[in-house]
Write a protein that holds these residues in place. Structure first.
Motif, PDB file in Angstrom:
ATOM      1  N   LEU A 140       8.753   4.073   8.569  1.00 62.29           N
ATOM      2  CA  LEU A 140       9.112   5.172   9.034  1.00 62.29           C
ATOM      3  C   LEU A 140      10.643   5.352   9.513  1.00 62.29           C
ATOM      4  O   LEU A 140      11.362   6.374   9.820  1.00 62.29           O
ATOM      5  CB  LEU A 140       8.219   5.926  10.439  1.00 62.29           C
ATOM      6  N   HIS A 141      11.377   3.967   9.809  1.00 62.43           N
ATOM      7  CA  HIS A 141      12.724   4.077  10.223  1.00 62.43           C
ATOM      8  C   HIS A 141      13.483   4.846   9.389  1.00 62.43           C
ATOM      9  O   HIS A 141      14.362   5.497   9.870  1.00 62.43           O
ATOM     10  CB  HIS A 141      13.208   2.615  10.062  1.00 62.43           C
ATOM     11  N   CYS A 142      13.489   4.896   8.060  1.00 60.95           N
ATOM     12  CA  CYS A 142      14.575   5.453   7.111  1.00 60.95           C
ATOM     13  C   CYS A 142      14.288   6.820   7.366  1.00 60.95           C
ATOM     14  O   CYS A 142      15.343   7.647   7.706  1.00 60.95           O
ATOM     15  CB  CYS A 142      14.173   5.004   5.680  1.00 60.95           C
ATOM     16  N   GLU A 143      13.220   7.575   7.264  1.00 63.32           N
ATOM     17  CA  GLU A 143      13.121   8.966   7.192  1.00 63.32           C
ATOM     18  C   GLU A 143      13.361   9.564   8.767  1.00 63.32           C
ATOM     19  O   GLU A 143      13.989  10.634   8.896  1.00 63.32           O
ATOM     20  CB  GLU A 143      11.688   9.332   6.851  1.00 63.32           C
ATOM     21  N   MET A 144      13.027   8.739   9.865  1.00 66.10           N
ATOM     22  CA  MET A 144      13.343   9.157  11.187  1.00 66.10           C
ATOM     23  C   MET A 144      14.667   9.112  11.602  1.00 66.10           C
ATOM     24  O   MET A 144      15.541   9.815  12.079  1.00 66.10           O
ATOM     25  CB  MET A 144      12.489   8.351  12.149  1.00 66.10           C
ATOM     26  N   ALA A 145      15.398   7.915  10.951  1.00 64.13           N
ATOM     27  CA  ALA A 145      16.828   7.638  11.263  1.00 64.13           C
ATOM     28  C   ALA A 145      17.672   8.743  10.448  1.00 64.13           C
ATOM     29  O   ALA A 145      18.684   9.321  10.994  1.00 64.13           O
ATOM     30  CB  ALA A 145      17.365   6.320  10.922  1.00 64.13           C
ATOM     31  N   VAL A 146      17.267   9.098   9.175  1.00 64.21           N
ATOM     32  CA  VAL A 146      18.244  10.006   8.568  1.00 64.21           C
ATOM     33  C   VAL A 146      17.993  11.520   9.038  1.00 64.21           C
ATOM     34  O   VAL A 146      18.925  11.977   9.241  1.00 64.21           O
ATOM     35  CB  VAL A 146      17.868  10.009   6.967  1.00 64.21           C
ATOM     36  N   ALA A 147      16.718  11.805   9.527  1.00 63.87           N
ATOM     37  CA  ALA A 147      16.505  13.106   9.760  1.00 63.87           C
ATOM     38  C   ALA A 147      17.118  13.324  11.251  1.00 63.87           C
ATOM     39  O   ALA A 147      17.751  14.312  11.654  1.00 63.87           O
ATOM     40  CB  ALA A 147      14.827  13.411  10.182  1.00 63.87           C
TER      41      ALA A 147
END
Ligand SMILES: NC(=O)c1ccc[n+]([C@@H]2O[C@H](COP(=O)([O-])OP(=O)(O)OC[C@H]3O[C@@H](n4cnc5c(N)ncnc54)[C@H](O)[C@@H]3O)[C@@H](O)[C@H]2O)c1
Length: 406
Positions: free
Chosen positions: A85-92
């Motif tokens: 989830l890191h990528c999706e959460m960090a970008v959002a």
């Protein structure tokens, strides 16, 4: 004193620790320019999300992390969910203008880590990554001794991070063993710390040769959102999809060649994180099991040689924020309080601190080369990361069983 609204994404071990660190930060850093306000926490498991409001100090909770990112009172988020989830959460979150304190390894594979770091950096938010061992006073002191040349020209370096949490075959098949949910195994779990530390102390790594192994190929399944990776389970067996062990030679841009090993399967040590750097004039040696001590070897007037134990004291970096006198130990959780402080300071004064997402991306490039080397059995250059890591490294690494058969 600006109030900084905090949102939490993931209420597990690290989520609890980030929360406690926000609550403690002003006790230890009273001059901190920002005051955290715990606004809202999310966890996919409702009981954990509720727990954040009932016990951890958040005003509200949700089971949908996007509510946190969209919340108008949230200025900054802690990303403490599993790696997938890191990528999706960090970008959002960064695109919504929220500053980010994200746990390592910022994604599942180097390609994801590097692209996420670049996307987040482009938004201009401040970032902190949980490469917390850099904040150990003895580590910072070692860094000072190396950087100032006091141990001379460093010609040996070795590092190990050996854990035993996966040495029990009954240790549950948590998200950490899944390629989909965690990505790499020990490369991303513990070697990420080891590589970051090596580069922090001695500069960029240019090339590597490494081997990986999966030593226990199947483990009992456990329900998502229950327990931790220390939990012993009794469910039906499922496949371990990533590596338990990695070891390699690392060649720094300086020409120094060192060794670096990490394991989650080492019987005996539970969290033995050690490094030693030997120079022409002296040496430093550190062991996380004795976090508040640095072994230092320096020339003595008598001509005698040998290590001396230096106890951390208020004169060493960060220590005075936690303890008033030498020999009174700081603990692991204190490192996260320092991280919280650096995060809040950077949000208020606008100055990016280290390590942020770009330092994590630098470590990921080295980890990518280790994975490539594990597949090719050759030296690999650190540089552009593999677009598809699956194509260059098998899930199990190049050694598949405990007896070493390939
Ligand atoms: N810096 C360190 O020393 C250190 C130590 C441990 C873990 N970590 C990192 O911290 C991260 C979390 O590890 P952990 O040990 O706290 O894991 P954990 O399993 O204890 O906690 C993860 C939490 O995320 C929740 N979650 C899962 N899906 C979610 C979703 N869609 N929305 C919101 N929440 C969701 C889970 O229910 C769980 O409560 C990992 O990336 C790990 O690499 C860093």
């Amino acid at each position: 004193m600006p109030e900084i609204g905090i949102g939490l994404l993931g209420v597990g071990w690290m989520g609890s620790l980030h929360s406690a660190s926000y609550r403690r930060v002003r006790d230890h850093y009273p001059t901190c320019q920002g005051t955290p306000r715990l606004v809202i926490a999310a966890d996919a498991v409702e009981d954990r999300a509720r727990h954040a409001a009932q016990e951890l100090g958040y005003e509200d909770w949700t089971t949908d992390w996007r509510d946190v990112v969209a919340h108008p009172d949230v200025d900054a988020v802690s990303i403490t969910a599993p790696n997938f989830l890191h990528c999706e959460m960090a970008v959002a979150a960064s695109e919504a203008g929220k500053h980010i304190w994200v746990e390592k390894p910022l994604g599942r594979f180097p390609a994801e880590t590097v692209s996420t770091a670049d996307a987040v950096t482009a938004t201009g938010v401040r970032t902190v990554v949980g490469l917390n061992y850099r904040h150990v006073p003895a580590v910072q002191y070692a860094h000072q001794l190396i950087a100032s040349g006091q141990i001379g020209h460093v010609n040996h370096f070795r590092s190990q991070f050996l854990a035993g949490y996966a040495s029990n075959p009954q240790a549950g098949l948590s998200w950490r063993f899944s390629r989909e949910l965690a990505g790499y195994g020990i490369l991303y779990d513990l070697m990420s710390h080891g590589v970051d530390m090596a580069q922090y102390l001695l500069g960029p790594i240019a090339r590597v040769t490494a081997r990986t192994a999966t030593l226990i190929p199947r483990r009992p399944q456990m329900d998502a959102g229950t327990g931790t990776h220390f939990t012993v389970a009794a469910g039906e067996l499922g496949d371990v999809e990533n590596e338990d062990w990695v070891a390699g030679l690392v060649e720094f841009e300086s020409g120094l060649v060192g060794t670096n090993e990490s394991s989650r399967y080492a019987v005996g040590p539970e969290a033995r994180y050690v490094f030693e750097a030997n120079g022409t004039e002296g040496a430093v040696s550190w062991n996380f099991e004795r976090m508040n001590e640095l072994e230092v070897c320096m020339p003595l007037p008598s001509g005698d040689r040998g290590y001396t134990t230096v106890y951390m004291s208020p004169g060493h970096p960060e220590f005075a924020h936690f303890q008033p006198g030498a020999g009174i130990p700081m603990g692991y959780s204190d490192l996260k309080v320092t991280e919280a402080f650096l995060f809040l300071e950077s949000i208020v004064d606008g100055v990016q601190r280290s390590p942020g997402v770009q330092e994590m991306a630098d470590a990921a490039r080295v980890l990518d080369a280790m994975a490539r080397s594990s597949a090719s059995l050759a030296w690999e250059e650190v540089g552009a990361v593999s677009a598809r890591p699956e194509a260059t490294a098998t899930a199990a690494g190049n050694i598949r069983t405990a007896n070493g058969a390939r």
